[in-house]
Design an enzyme around this catalytic site. Structure first.
Site, PDB file in Angstrom:
ATOM      1  N   LYS A 195      -7.193   3.963   1.586  1.00 62.55           N
ATOM      2  CA  LYS A 195      -7.891   4.164   0.319  1.00 62.55           C
ATOM      3  C   LYS A 195      -9.027   3.146   0.174  1.00 62.55           C
ATOM      4  O   LYS A 195     -10.151   3.493  -0.145  1.00 62.55           O
ATOM      5  CB  LYS A 195      -6.897   4.031  -0.838  1.00 62.55           C
ATOM      6  CG  LYS A 195      -7.520   4.201  -2.195  1.00 62.55           C
ATOM      7  CD  LYS A 195      -6.488   4.144  -3.307  1.00 62.55           C
ATOM      8  CE  LYS A 195      -7.203   4.119  -4.645  1.00 62.55           C
ATOM      9  NZ  LYS A 195      -6.284   4.018  -5.769  1.00 62.55           N
ATOM     10  N   GLU A 201      -4.295  -4.578   8.357  1.00 64.01           N
ATOM     11  CA  GLU A 201      -3.527  -3.940   9.440  1.00 64.01           C
ATOM     12  C   GLU A 201      -4.251  -2.689   9.941  1.00 64.01           C
ATOM     13  O   GLU A 201      -4.368  -2.445  11.142  1.00 64.01           O
ATOM     14  CB  GLU A 201      -2.139  -3.492   8.944  1.00 64.01           C
ATOM     15  CG  GLU A 201      -1.187  -4.592   8.582  1.00 64.01           C
ATOM     16  CD  GLU A 201      -1.258  -4.932   7.090  1.00 64.01           C
ATOM     17  OE1 GLU A 201      -2.354  -4.855   6.500  1.00 64.01           O
ATOM     18  OE2 GLU A 201      -0.209  -5.301   6.542  1.00 64.01           O
ATOM     19  N   GLY A 255      -2.335   4.738  -4.200  1.00 60.97           N
ATOM     20  CA  GLY A 255      -1.981   4.802  -2.776  1.00 60.97           C
ATOM     21  C   GLY A 255      -0.634   5.466  -2.536  1.00 60.97           C
ATOM     22  O   GLY A 255      -0.494   6.360  -1.707  1.00 60.97           O
ATOM     23  N   ARG A 256       0.385   5.041  -3.294  1.00 61.54           N
ATOM     24  CA  ARG A 256       1.737   5.576  -3.045  1.00 61.54           C
ATOM     25  C   ARG A 256       1.930   6.961  -3.654  1.00 61.54           C
ATOM     26  O   ARG A 256       3.018   7.533  -3.578  1.00 61.54           O
ATOM     27  CB  ARG A 256       2.801   4.581  -3.510  1.00 61.54           C
ATOM     28  CG  ARG A 256       2.653   4.124  -4.943  1.00 61.54           C
ATOM     29  CD  ARG A 256       3.480   2.871  -5.231  1.00 61.54           C
ATOM     30  NE  ARG A 256       3.190   2.325  -6.550  1.00 61.54           N
ATOM     31  CZ  ARG A 256       2.183   1.499  -6.824  1.00 61.54           C
ATOM     32  NH1 ARG A 256       1.367   1.120  -5.861  1.00 61.54           N
ATOM     33  NH2 ARG A 256       1.988   1.042  -8.041  1.00 61.54           N
ATOM     34  N   GLU A 341       7.159  -0.769  -5.570  1.00 64.34           N
ATOM     35  CA  GLU A 341       5.776  -1.222  -5.766  1.00 64.34           C
ATOM     36  C   GLU A 341       5.295  -0.800  -7.162  1.00 64.34           C
ATOM     37  O   GLU A 341       4.405  -1.413  -7.731  1.00 64.34           O
ATOM     38  CB  GLU A 341       4.853  -0.654  -4.668  1.00 64.34           C
ATOM     39  CG  GLU A 341       3.595  -1.495  -4.489  1.00 64.34           C
ATOM     40  CD  GLU A 341       2.738  -1.090  -3.286  1.00 64.34           C
ATOM     41  OE1 GLU A 341       2.134  -0.011  -3.330  1.00 64.34           O
ATOM     42  OE2 GLU A 341       2.678  -1.863  -2.310  1.00 64.34           O
ATOM     43  N   HIS A 372      29.299   4.793   7.855  1.00 66.66           N
ATOM     44  CA  HIS A 372      29.823   3.851   8.849  1.00 66.66           C
ATOM     45  C   HIS A 372      29.040   2.548   8.818  1.00 66.66           C
ATOM     46  O   HIS A 372      29.099   1.763   9.764  1.00 66.66           O
ATOM     47  CB  HIS A 372      29.774   4.499  10.239  1.00 66.66           C
ATOM     48  CG  HIS A 372      30.537   5.792  10.266  1.00 66.66           C
ATOM     49  ND1 HIS A 372      31.905   5.842  10.465  1.00 66.66           N
ATOM     50  CD2 HIS A 372      30.144   7.067  10.031  1.00 66.66           C
ATOM     51  CE1 HIS A 372      32.308   7.106  10.383  1.00 66.66           C
ATOM     52  NE2 HIS A 372      31.254   7.867  10.126  1.00 66.66           N
ATOM     53  N   LYS A 483      -1.368 -11.587   1.038  1.00 67.43           N
ATOM     54  CA  LYS A 483      -2.521 -11.171   1.864  1.00 67.43           C
ATOM     55  C   LYS A 483      -3.511 -12.327   1.979  1.00 67.43           C
ATOM     56  O   LYS A 483      -4.022 -12.614   3.062  1.00 67.43           O
ATOM     57  CB  LYS A 483      -3.242  -9.986   1.215  1.00 67.43           C
ATOM     58  CG  LYS A 483      -2.562  -8.653   1.334  1.00 67.43           C
ATOM     59  CD  LYS A 483      -3.510  -7.575   0.782  1.00 67.43           C
ATOM     60  CE  LYS A 483      -2.818  -6.274   0.487  1.00 67.43           C
ATOM     61  NZ  LYS A 483      -3.650  -5.309  -0.232  1.00 67.43           N
TER      62      LYS A 483
HETATM   63  O1  F6P Z   1       0.697  -2.708  -0.146  1.00 71.42           O
HETATM   64  C1  F6P Z   1      -0.446  -2.678  -0.912  1.00 71.42           C
HETATM   65  C2  F6P Z   1      -1.225  -1.418  -0.721  1.00 71.42           C
HETATM   66  O2  F6P Z   1      -2.382  -1.541  -1.462  1.00 71.42           O
HETATM   67  C3  F6P Z   1      -0.465  -0.149  -1.102  1.00 71.42           C
HETATM   68  O3  F6P Z   1      -0.419   0.091  -2.453  1.00 71.42           O
HETATM   69  C4  F6P Z   1      -1.207   0.872  -0.328  1.00 71.42           C
HETATM   70  O4  F6P Z   1      -0.487   2.057  -0.233  1.00 71.42           O
HETATM   71  C5  F6P Z   1      -1.387   0.146   0.985  1.00 71.42           C
HETATM   72  O5  F6P Z   1      -1.588  -1.201   0.636  1.00 71.42           O
HETATM   73  C6  F6P Z   1      -2.503   0.645   1.842  1.00 71.42           C
HETATM   74  O6  F6P Z   1      -3.744   0.511   1.202  1.00 71.42           O
HETATM   75  P1  F6P Z   1      -5.019   1.280   1.725  1.00 71.42           P
HETATM   76  O7  F6P Z   1      -4.753   2.733   1.647  1.00 71.42           O
HETATM   77  O8  F6P Z   1      -6.133   0.835   0.827  1.00 71.42           O
HETATM   78  O9  F6P Z   1      -5.263   0.854   3.149  1.00 71.42           O
END
Ligand code: F6P
Length: 515
Positions: A195, A201, A255-256, A341, A372, A483
């Site tokens: 987003k 990452e 995002g979620r 979150e 289990h 972060k």
């Molecule tokens: O973990 C924080 C967060 O902003 C989430 O809310 C989101 O889903 C994820 O990182 C990935 O963010 P992006 O889609 O901006 O890479």
């Protein structure tokens, strides 16, 4: 949180706490009939909870007092419920069936949504027809990864095999190197899903994937194999993704809550457009129910209020998810992000501290494996966690005896949690106290439509709980500090510059790694 409605619930809690669910069942053999809701292919029995009619009535009264109906309307109408980021949370628009307008900042967003959906559909159909690719790798993390991965896994048996999907999310490069070993770069489509298009990452992994493609097929061809999904198309362009390969979504999609947007591109490619549409339609059916059903018959509302009942009166700190479906193995990680979150917060919507207990820990694992692992704890542990059992009546395979046994186990576990069992004399270790609550969600079958309903159900449950606790469920400031510190420490590690200003524990870890 205190009000006359909560004062009534305080008093009522004193009565219910002393009661056993089995006695409530004995007193009312119809309990499961009216403490259940059927919605198309989804049935939910919530009768195995520590409630009676009066509890439900009082919880609904509390929800009315908290103006929940107006909040639900405000959600669908696109009011800026995400107060800290001053924007609405309009994931429902992404799956609405008609073209009823929905305005954000005085501008109807629906035509734009339809235009991107049309582009996605054309791209998906053309790419599948071309048979140029065998693999699709989605690079993203959190909401840009968990939803598509969960859906592709759940519906794998219903995919037509056009693509093998892969998901790379972690900064740990082991999954990356394992995935690349399985894929032919000439036959691999790479989707960078972010987003913000700034997530460390994701960009780090995207660099690796881009280099892998360029090495194998050259820059020009590699560019055709690189797609971006983002709310910041300008950053994707700067990164080098071709304009016609960028699928946008909008800052009013959290995002979620984003798998219904172009974030679901990997789902549509792997499952085909028709199944992606079914997913949206299932979610739309749940939206329709959530927007229109009275609170006492509104499934997301009922499940949310039950969760509040346990969190705020019984002080249960966690909620266990037990899908009796290996196909839903990624549902629990998905729900962890969705719930924790969203509601893992203690600051209220107006910036005030929230006094009471808020979002629970979400955890779990598919059964029967879970039996289990941690069911010992559920049955005899000191703490109590309400459980959501999720199962489907009809399997995709022909091993009907296996499926029958799977369902028998799910039902038996819910019954055992309810009834417990008196220990034989002299064998206290065989005592099951019972009186432990659960919900049972039964799908006719697990398919794109019913999965869409199920996910939308939990989205709305989380929203209702956040509202009742006075939270903004749509921001996530709690992820920021780590972060920032990681970026400082990474600089210290890579530059070899002496770390400073850290506590001695952090400092010594940095020193050890730098040695
Ligand atoms: O973990 C924080 C967060 O902003 C989430 O809310 C989101 O889903 C994820 O990182 C990935 O963010 P992006 O889609 O901006 O890479």
């Amino acid at each position: 949180m205190s009000s006359s409605a909560t004062a009534k619930l305080d008093k009522h809690y004193g009565i219910i706490r002393a009661m056993r669910m089995v006695d409530l069942f004995d007193a009312d053999p119809q309990r499961a009939d009216y403490m259940s809701i059927s919605l198309g292919p989804l049935y939910c029995d919530f009768s195995k909870n520590r409630i009676d009619d009066e509890t439900l009535r009082l919880l609904v009264e509390w929800a009315q007092a908290q103006k929940l109906p107006s909040a639900i309307q405000a959600l669908f109408a696109g009011r800026p419920l995400n107060t800290t980021e001053k924007r609405p949370a309009l994931h429902t628009v992404l799956r609405q069936t008609g073209d009823a307008p929905c305005e954000v900042a005085g501008h109807d967003v629906v035509p734009n949504v339809r235009q991107v959906q049309q582009r996605m559909r054309d791209y998906v159909n053309a790419t599948r027809a071309s048979e140029r690719y065998r693999h699709v790798i989605n690079i993203g993390v959190g909401g840009s990864d968990l939803g598509p991965q969960m859906v592709c896994r759940a519906l794998r048996g219903q995919a037509d095999g056009h693509f093998d999907p892969h998901f790379i999310s972690n900064m740990d490069a082991h999954p990356l190197s394992e995935t690349l070993a399985q894929c032919d770069p000439a036959k691999t489509l790479v989707i960078i899903t972010s987003k913000s298009f700034t997530t460390l990452e994701t960009l780090h992994n995207a660099d690796k994937l881009k280099a892998w493609l360029v090495d194998a097929v050259g820059e020009e061809v590699a560019n055709q194999q690189l797609v971006a999904v983002t709310a910041k198309p300008e950053l994707a362009e700067q990164y080098g993704v071709q304009t016609d390969q960028i699928f946008p979504f909008w800052d009013w999609v959290g995002g979620r809550y984003s798998m219904w947007s172009a974030v679901g591109l990997s789902i549509a490619l792997v499952q085909g457009w028709a199944q992606f549409e079914q997913l949206l339609q299932g979610a739309a059916a749940m939206d329709e129910h959530f927007a229109s059903a009275p609170l006492e018959a509104n499934l997301p509302v009922v499940l949310a209020l039950l969760g509040c009942w346990y969190r705020n009166w019984f002080d249960y700190s966690s909620h266990c998810m037990a899908p009796y479906e290996e196909r839903l193995e990624f549902l629990v990680p998905y729900l962890k992000q969705l719930d924790m979150e969203s509601n893992g917060k203690t600051v209220g919507r107006a910036g005030e501290p929230v006094g009471g207990k808020t979002g629970p820990i979400i955890w779990g694992q598919p059964g029967t494996n879970a039996q289990h692992a941690f069911f010992q704890w559920l049955h005899q542990g000191r703490d109590i966690a309400p459980v959501d059992f999720i199962a489907s009546k009809t399997p995709e395979h022909d091993y009907l005896d296996s499926h029958r046994q799977l369902l028998a186990n799910a039902i038996a576990q819910a019954e055992a949690l309810l009834t417990g069992k008196q220990a034989p004399t002299g064998q206290p270790h065989r005592q099951f106290d019972g009186n432990r609550p659960s919900n049972f969600l039964l799908l006719d079958e697990l398919n794109a439509y019913s999965l869409g309903m199920l996910i939308a159900l939990y989205e709305h449950k989380v929203f209702v709980q956040g509202w009742m606790w006075g939270l903004n469920s749509f921001d996530q400031w709690g992820v920021e500090l780590g972060k920032q510190l990681a970026s400082t420490i990474d600089y210290e590690l890579s530059s070899g510059q002496a770390a400073s200003g850290h506590d001695c524990s952090t400092q010594s870890l940095i020193n050890r790694i730098s040695e």
